[in-house]
Design an enzyme around this catalytic site. Sequence first.
Site, PDB file in Angstrom:
ATOM      1  N   PHE A  68     -19.222  -9.782 -10.431  1.00 18.71           N
ATOM      2  CA  PHE A  68     -19.100  -9.541  -9.284  1.00 18.71           C
ATOM      3  C   PHE A  68     -17.422  -9.913  -8.602  1.00 18.71           C
ATOM      4  O   PHE A  68     -16.982 -10.782  -8.950  1.00 18.71           O
ATOM      5  CB  PHE A  68     -20.223 -10.341  -8.426  1.00 18.71           C
ATOM      6  CG  PHE A  68     -21.600  -9.829  -8.744  1.00 18.71           C
ATOM      7  CD1 PHE A  68     -21.935  -8.745  -8.753  1.00 18.71           C
ATOM      8  CD2 PHE A  68     -22.480 -10.850  -9.022  1.00 18.71           C
ATOM      9  CE1 PHE A  68     -23.397  -8.273  -9.320  1.00 18.71           C
ATOM     10  CE2 PHE A  68     -23.775 -10.740  -9.444  1.00 18.71           C
ATOM     11  CZ  PHE A  68     -24.306  -9.332  -9.451  1.00 18.71           C
TER      12      PHE A  68
ATOM     13  N   ASP B 167     -23.971  -9.037 -17.015  1.00 14.41           N
ATOM     14  CA  ASP B 167     -22.564  -8.958 -16.999  1.00 14.41           C
ATOM     15  C   ASP B 167     -21.919  -7.821 -16.100  1.00 14.41           C
ATOM     16  O   ASP B 167     -21.622  -7.024 -16.573  1.00 14.41           O
ATOM     17  CB  ASP B 167     -21.892  -8.657 -18.359  1.00 14.41           C
ATOM     18  CG  ASP B 167     -20.414  -8.558 -18.756  1.00 14.41           C
ATOM     19  OD1 ASP B 167     -19.562  -9.093 -17.706  1.00 14.41           O
ATOM     20  OD2 ASP B 167     -20.034  -7.888 -19.621  1.00 14.41           O
ATOM     21  N   LEU B 168     -21.953  -8.135 -14.734  1.00 13.40           N
ATOM     22  CA  LEU B 168     -21.640  -7.281 -13.767  1.00 13.40           C
ATOM     23  C   LEU B 168     -20.398  -7.653 -13.073  1.00 13.40           C
ATOM     24  O   LEU B 168     -20.025  -7.048 -12.361  1.00 13.40           O
ATOM     25  CB  LEU B 168     -22.655  -7.079 -12.754  1.00 13.40           C
ATOM     26  CG  LEU B 168     -23.773  -6.461 -13.281  1.00 13.40           C
ATOM     27  CD1 LEU B 168     -25.105  -6.199 -12.299  1.00 13.40           C
ATOM     28  CD2 LEU B 168     -23.819  -5.171 -14.014  1.00 13.40           C
TER      29      LEU B 168
ATOM     30  N   GLN C  68     -11.657  -3.490 -31.014  1.00 10.47           N
ATOM     31  CA  GLN C  68     -11.372  -4.936 -30.889  1.00 10.47           C
ATOM     32  C   GLN C  68     -10.318  -5.131 -31.505  1.00 10.47           C
ATOM     33  O   GLN C  68     -10.144  -4.817 -32.879  1.00 10.47           O
ATOM     34  CB  GLN C  68     -12.717  -5.912 -31.336  1.00 10.47           C
ATOM     35  CG  GLN C  68     -13.950  -5.779 -30.164  1.00 10.47           C
ATOM     36  CD  GLN C  68     -13.870  -6.341 -28.930  1.00 10.47           C
ATOM     37  OE1 GLN C  68     -12.615  -6.771 -28.637  1.00 10.47           O
ATOM     38  NE2 GLN C  68     -15.003  -6.414 -28.359  1.00 10.47           N
TER      39      GLN C  68
ATOM     40  N   THR D 158     -20.984 -11.382   0.304  1.00 14.89           N
ATOM     41  CA  THR D 158     -21.628 -10.096  -0.281  1.00 14.89           C
ATOM     42  C   THR D 158     -21.757 -10.553  -1.873  1.00 14.89           C
ATOM     43  O   THR D 158     -22.747 -10.448  -2.267  1.00 14.89           O
ATOM     44  CB  THR D 158     -20.689  -9.290  -0.692  1.00 14.89           C
ATOM     45  OG1 THR D 158     -20.218  -8.584   0.808  1.00 14.89           O
ATOM     46  CG2 THR D 158     -21.051  -7.997  -1.220  1.00 14.89           C
TER      47      THR D 158
ATOM     48  N   ASP E 164     -24.959  -2.369 -24.892  1.00 13.85           N
ATOM     49  CA  ASP E 164     -24.110  -1.106 -24.330  1.00 13.85           C
ATOM     50  C   ASP E 164     -24.800   0.186 -24.647  1.00 13.85           C
ATOM     51  O   ASP E 164     -24.030   0.962 -25.476  1.00 13.85           O
ATOM     52  CB  ASP E 164     -22.667  -1.498 -24.880  1.00 13.85           C
ATOM     53  CG  ASP E 164     -22.136  -2.785 -24.346  1.00 13.85           C
ATOM     54  OD1 ASP E 164     -22.562  -3.096 -23.120  1.00 13.85           O
ATOM     55  OD2 ASP E 164     -21.172  -3.195 -24.973  1.00 13.85           O
TER      56      ASP E 164
ATOM     57  N   LYS F  30     -26.998  -9.172 -23.610  1.00 16.27           N
ATOM     58  CA  LYS F  30     -25.828  -8.980 -22.527  1.00 16.27           C
ATOM     59  C   LYS F  30     -26.108  -7.374 -21.850  1.00 16.27           C
ATOM     60  O   LYS F  30     -26.122  -6.792 -22.818  1.00 16.27           O
ATOM     61  CB  LYS F  30     -24.346  -9.136 -22.769  1.00 16.27           C
ATOM     62  CG  LYS F  30     -23.637  -8.995 -21.752  1.00 16.27           C
ATOM     63  CD  LYS F  30     -22.029  -9.236 -22.236  1.00 16.27           C
ATOM     64  CE  LYS F  30     -21.427  -8.206 -22.895  1.00 16.27           C
ATOM     65  NZ  LYS F  30     -21.029  -7.140 -21.818  1.00 16.27           N
TER      66      LYS F  30
HETATM   67  O1  C5P Z   1     -19.549  -4.175 -29.495  1.00 21.62           O
HETATM   68  P1  C5P Z   1     -18.763  -5.093 -29.191  1.00 21.62           P
HETATM   69  O2  C5P Z   1     -19.070  -6.315 -30.103  1.00 21.62           O
HETATM   70  O3  C5P Z   1     -17.505  -5.016 -29.382  1.00 21.62           O
HETATM   71  O4  C5P Z   1     -19.040  -5.587 -27.556  1.00 21.62           O
HETATM   72  C1  C5P Z   1     -18.678  -6.601 -27.113  1.00 21.62           C
HETATM   73  C2  C5P Z   1     -19.100  -6.634 -25.504  1.00 21.62           C
HETATM   74  O5  C5P Z   1     -18.314  -7.607 -24.987  1.00 21.62           O
HETATM   75  C3  C5P Z   1     -18.923  -5.446 -24.745  1.00 21.62           C
HETATM   76  O6  C5P Z   1     -20.020  -5.335 -23.859  1.00 21.62           O
HETATM   77  C4  C5P Z   1     -17.498  -5.545 -24.027  1.00 21.62           C
HETATM   78  O7  C5P Z   1     -17.569  -4.901 -22.974  1.00 21.62           O
HETATM   79  C5  C5P Z   1     -17.568  -7.021 -23.919  1.00 21.62           C
HETATM   80  N1  C5P Z   1     -16.230  -7.686 -23.760  1.00 21.62           N
HETATM   81  C6  C5P Z   1     -15.304  -7.640 -24.831  1.00 21.62           C
HETATM   82  N2  C5P Z   1     -14.193  -8.231 -24.539  1.00 21.62           N
HETATM   83  C7  C5P Z   1     -13.943  -8.883 -23.511  1.00 21.62           C
HETATM   84  C8  C5P Z   1     -14.763  -8.920 -22.523  1.00 21.62           C
HETATM   85  C9  C5P Z   1     -16.123  -8.414 -22.743  1.00 21.62           C
HETATM   86  O8  C5P Z   1     -15.380  -6.844 -25.788  1.00 21.62           O
HETATM   87  N3  C5P Z   1     -12.525  -9.245 -23.599  1.00 21.62           N
END
Ligand code: C5P
Length: 239
Positions: free
Chosen positions: A67, A64-65, A194, A73, A15, A37
């Site tokens: 869609f 991880d887009l 988180q 499409t 990220d 990712k």
């Molecule tokens: O830095 P970190 O370990 O928190 O990154 C987790 C990745 O997983 C990020 O790219 C975040 O967008 C993704 N993600 C998440 N929780 C979700 C879905 C995706 O943290 N429920």
Amino acid sequence: MLQRRPEETILIALDVASLEQAKAVVQAVGERAIGYKVGSELFTRCGPAAVGFLKEQDKEVFLDLKFHDIPNTVAGAVAAAAELGVKMLNVHASGGMEMMRAAARAAGESESRPRVLAVTVLTSIDQTILSEEVGCKRALEEQVLNLAKLASAAGLDGVVASPKEITIIRENLGPDFLIVTPGIRPAWAAKGDQKRVMTPAEALRAGADYIVIGRPITASPNPRDALERIIAEISESNS
Ligand code: C5P
């Protein structure tokens, strides 16, 4: 079944906001990393070059887009992602059966045959938002399971699921349905934003096939060492 090595279960969330930063992170993490990712921020800024760079480094890519569009499409977008050589990509299950079938078909017809995962309910959506804003009458957990089953029936390979959803999805969808889980924090890492987290070993023990870990590795003063510690932690819990 052959036991996978711990490093094969880890997808590092890249990220970052530029290709230069992505290159610096990949360089700092080093050879032991197998998969990354790539999400909307990096892809929107750098496009296919971000994937191309990772492939040149012999890394596997989860694009991880998420869609979510009309079937035609989404099929086109999946075909385009497959041409980039990504190993995994995802779509929103709420796009419905026909959309997911179109995604599965496009992936299956491509040469690289990427795995297609479904996003069920975003973890930023709680019961109140689901009921009052999205207008869904089901309980949140039931909606997650319902969409996971729909994804499976549509021929998708698995889901992205939060730590607390792993067990119920594994129980209901069987051993071959892929579960990719973010929200992972080694005991020694900061949780950041988180909230409900599991350690890498806990998530794998609960039934996740892949764990997504970003900042505990990428924001560490020593990313290489952070990855090694996570690999060691998983190995110890397996022995
Ligand atoms: O830095 P970190 O370990 O928190 O990154 C987790 C990745 O997983 C990020 O790219 C975040 O967008 C993704 N993600 C998440 N929780 C979700 C879905 C995706 O943290 N429920």
